[in-house]
Scaffold this active site. Structure first.
Site, PDB file in Angstrom:
ATOM      1  N   SER A   1       0.851  -1.191   0.000  1.00 20.31           N
ATOM      2  CA  SER A   1       0.000   0.000   0.000  1.00 20.31           C
ATOM      3  C   SER A   1       0.883   1.235   0.000  1.00 20.31           C
ATOM      4  CB  SER A   1      -0.884   0.023   1.250  1.00 20.31           C
ATOM      5  OG  SER A   1      -1.547   1.270   1.370  1.00 20.31           O
TER       6      SER A   1
ATOM      7  N   TYR B   1      -1.511  -0.385  10.297  1.00 15.28           N
ATOM      8  CA  TYR B   1      -1.701  -0.912   8.933  1.00 15.28           C
ATOM      9  C   TYR B   1      -0.558  -0.447   8.026  1.00 15.28           C
ATOM     10  CZ  TYR B   1      -3.804  -1.089   4.228  1.00 15.28           C
ATOM     11  OH  TYR B   1      -4.055  -1.300   2.893  1.00 15.28           O
TER      12      TYR B   1
HETATM   13  P1  NDP Z   1     -11.482  -6.027   0.690  1.00 16.24           P
HETATM   14  O1  NDP Z   1     -11.747  -5.676   2.114  1.00 16.24           O
HETATM   15  O2  NDP Z   1     -12.364  -5.461  -0.379  1.00 16.24           O
HETATM   16  O3  NDP Z   1     -11.432  -7.624   0.499  1.00 16.24           O
HETATM   17  C1  NDP Z   1     -10.755  -8.364   1.437  1.00 16.24           C
HETATM   18  C2  NDP Z   1     -10.614  -9.791   0.974  1.00 16.24           C
HETATM   19  O4  NDP Z   1      -9.732 -10.466   1.863  1.00 16.24           O
HETATM   20  C3  NDP Z   1     -11.900 -10.582   1.023  1.00 16.24           C
HETATM   21  O5  NDP Z   1     -11.826 -11.571   0.026  1.00 16.24           O
HETATM   22  C4  NDP Z   1     -11.872 -11.199   2.412  1.00 16.24           C
HETATM   23  O6  NDP Z   1     -12.667 -12.375   2.550  1.00 16.24           O
HETATM   24  C5  NDP Z   1     -10.402 -11.530   2.528  1.00 16.24           C
HETATM   25  N1  NDP Z   1      -9.869 -11.593   3.876  1.00 16.24           N
HETATM   26  C6  NDP Z   1      -9.996 -10.697   4.869  1.00 16.24           C
HETATM   27  N2  NDP Z   1      -9.330 -11.105   5.961  1.00 16.24           N
HETATM   28  C7  NDP Z   1      -8.751 -12.287   5.633  1.00 16.24           C
HETATM   29  C8  NDP Z   1      -7.982 -13.217   6.338  1.00 16.24           C
HETATM   30  N3  NDP Z   1      -7.624 -13.027   7.620  1.00 16.24           N
HETATM   31  N4  NDP Z   1      -7.577 -14.340   5.697  1.00 16.24           N
HETATM   32  C9  NDP Z   1      -7.941 -14.552   4.400  1.00 16.24           C
HETATM   33  N5  NDP Z   1      -8.679 -13.716   3.689  1.00 16.24           N
HETATM   34  C10 NDP Z   1      -9.094 -12.605   4.305  1.00 16.24           C
HETATM   35  O7  NDP Z   1      -9.958  -5.611   0.448  1.00 16.24           O
HETATM   36  P2  NDP Z   1      -9.249  -4.826  -0.765  1.00 16.24           P
HETATM   37  O8  NDP Z   1      -9.527  -5.519  -2.033  1.00 16.24           O
HETATM   38  O9  NDP Z   1      -9.531  -3.379  -0.634  1.00 16.24           O
HETATM   39  O10 NDP Z   1      -7.731  -5.008  -0.361  1.00 16.24           O
HETATM   40  C11 NDP Z   1      -6.924  -6.070  -0.847  1.00 16.24           C
HETATM   41  C12 NDP Z   1      -5.488  -5.758  -0.502  1.00 16.24           C
HETATM   42  O11 NDP Z   1      -5.140  -4.502  -1.073  1.00 16.24           O
HETATM   43  C13 NDP Z   1      -5.223  -5.627   1.006  1.00 16.24           C
HETATM   44  O12 NDP Z   1      -3.973  -6.173   1.320  1.00 16.24           O
HETATM   45  C14 NDP Z   1      -5.203  -4.124   1.212  1.00 16.24           C
HETATM   46  O13 NDP Z   1      -4.424  -3.766   2.326  1.00 16.24           O
HETATM   47  C15 NDP Z   1      -4.581  -3.667  -0.087  1.00 16.24           C
HETATM   48  N6  NDP Z   1      -4.836  -2.278  -0.414  1.00 16.24           N
HETATM   49  C16 NDP Z   1      -6.114  -1.823  -0.633  1.00 16.24           C
HETATM   50  C17 NDP Z   1      -6.326  -0.493  -0.913  1.00 16.24           C
HETATM   51  C18 NDP Z   1      -7.684   0.077  -1.146  1.00 16.24           C
HETATM   52  O14 NDP Z   1      -7.832   1.308  -1.181  1.00 16.24           O
HETATM   53  N7  NDP Z   1      -8.721  -0.755  -1.318  1.00 16.24           N
HETATM   54  C19 NDP Z   1      -5.216   0.468  -0.969  1.00 16.24           C
HETATM   55  C20 NDP Z   1      -3.921  -0.114  -0.718  1.00 16.24           C
HETATM   56  C21 NDP Z   1      -3.766  -1.429  -0.459  1.00 16.24           C
HETATM   57  P3  NDP Z   1     -14.250 -12.269   2.949  1.00 16.24           P
HETATM   58  O15 NDP Z   1     -14.980 -11.818   1.709  1.00 16.24           O
HETATM   59  O16 NDP Z   1     -14.637 -13.635   3.364  1.00 16.24           O
HETATM   60  O17 NDP Z   1     -14.378 -11.267   4.065  1.00 16.24           O
END
Ligand code: NDP
Length: 249
Positions: free
Chosen positions: A144, A158
């Protein structure tokens, strides 16, 4: 030659789901994990299969080593040799100052965002490295821009977890560079997903977009494209790179 095998953690929604869709469309057999929303995960598998792709969804908490080991064993059994890993699962918690946070929160965030990615990276290297009898592969860590900006008044924990991931990307890339494995990272800026609601501010991008040179949030497909390029042979001389996908922020 059989099609490449990709494991994406946290692939049921957001950036992970867009990556799963694009990878399947490009011929990968895709395994992805989800934490609790099984209906959402199943719907994505159905969608990918309807489009002619191959995907499986596996429930796992990446913060739990036994869950991760089970996922890798299942991928071995269902698809065979792993070709690519995207360490995408990541969490953030409600926005607050560091002096309001407690150790339990830090433990949750670091266990998921850092230790989870480390365990997955280890299991991938054990399968891909020529040192261990593998034939190579590629890893992309989803970091990120927070690692550079620091997350003040929102989530320094984070941001620090993503800083750790950046360091792992660079270090592991150098460690396995002669073993057929490339390791890279993407660093998204604010992307339209549900993660911002987890921080307590679903419309966070509206507040921030004026600080982004492109004056908008990013779309999940824009991050997925960068990830797929880093995984591909087109990036064959790219390792240890951190690719910012952030509209210039
Ligand atoms: P979302 O919150 O939209 O999706 C999260 C996903 O991760 C879901 O599939 C969820 O499953 C799964 N998940 C959550 N916790 C766990 C866990 N402990 N073990 C396995 N799976 C898990 O996230 P984003 O798509 O926004 O983010 C994806 C990545 O991108 C992250 O690492 C985030 O930090 C990074 N990121 C995102 C940004 C943004 O603005 N969106 C910016 C910078 C980085 P379920 O559906 O079952 O809850």
């Amino acid at each position: 030659m059989s099609s490449p095998v990709l494991l994406i953690t946290g692939g049921s929604r957001g950036i992970g789901a867009a990556t799963a869709r694009l990878a399947a469309a490009r011929g990968y057999r895709v395994a992805f994990t989800y934490l609790e929303r099984s209906a959402t995960a199943d719907a994505l598998v159905t969608e990918i299969e309807a489009a002619g792709g191959t995907a499986i969804a596996l429930q796992a908490d990446v913060a739990r080593e036994d869950d991760v080991l089970r996922v890798f064993a299942e991928v071995d059994r269902r698809f065979g040799r792993l070709t690519a890993l995207v360490n995408n699962a990541g969490i953030l918690e409600p926005q607050m100052r560091l002096d309001q946070m407690d150790v339990r929160r830090w433990t949750r965030v670091l266990a998921t965002n850092v230790i989870g990615a480390f365990v997955c990276a280890r299991e991938a290297v054990l399968r891909m490295s020529t040192l261990h009898g593998g034939t190579g592969g590629a890893i992309v860590n989803v970091g990120s821009m927070a690692s550079l900006i620091g997350g003040a008044r929102e989530y320094i924990d984070y941001a620090a977890s993503k800083g750790a991931l950046d360091s792992m990307t660079v270090g592991l890339a150098r460690e396995v560079a002669t073993e057929g494995i490339r390791v890279n990272g993407v660093r998204p800026g604010p992307i339209h997903t549900e993660i911002h609601a987890s921080g307590g501010e679903p419309n966070r991008i509206e507040r921030l977009k004026h600080f982004i040179p492109m004056q908008r949030g990013g779309h999940v497909e824009e991050v997925a494209s960068a990830i797929l390029w880093l995984l591909s042979d087109e990036a064959s001389y790219v390792t240890g790179a951190l690719l910012d996908v952030s509209g210039g922020r």
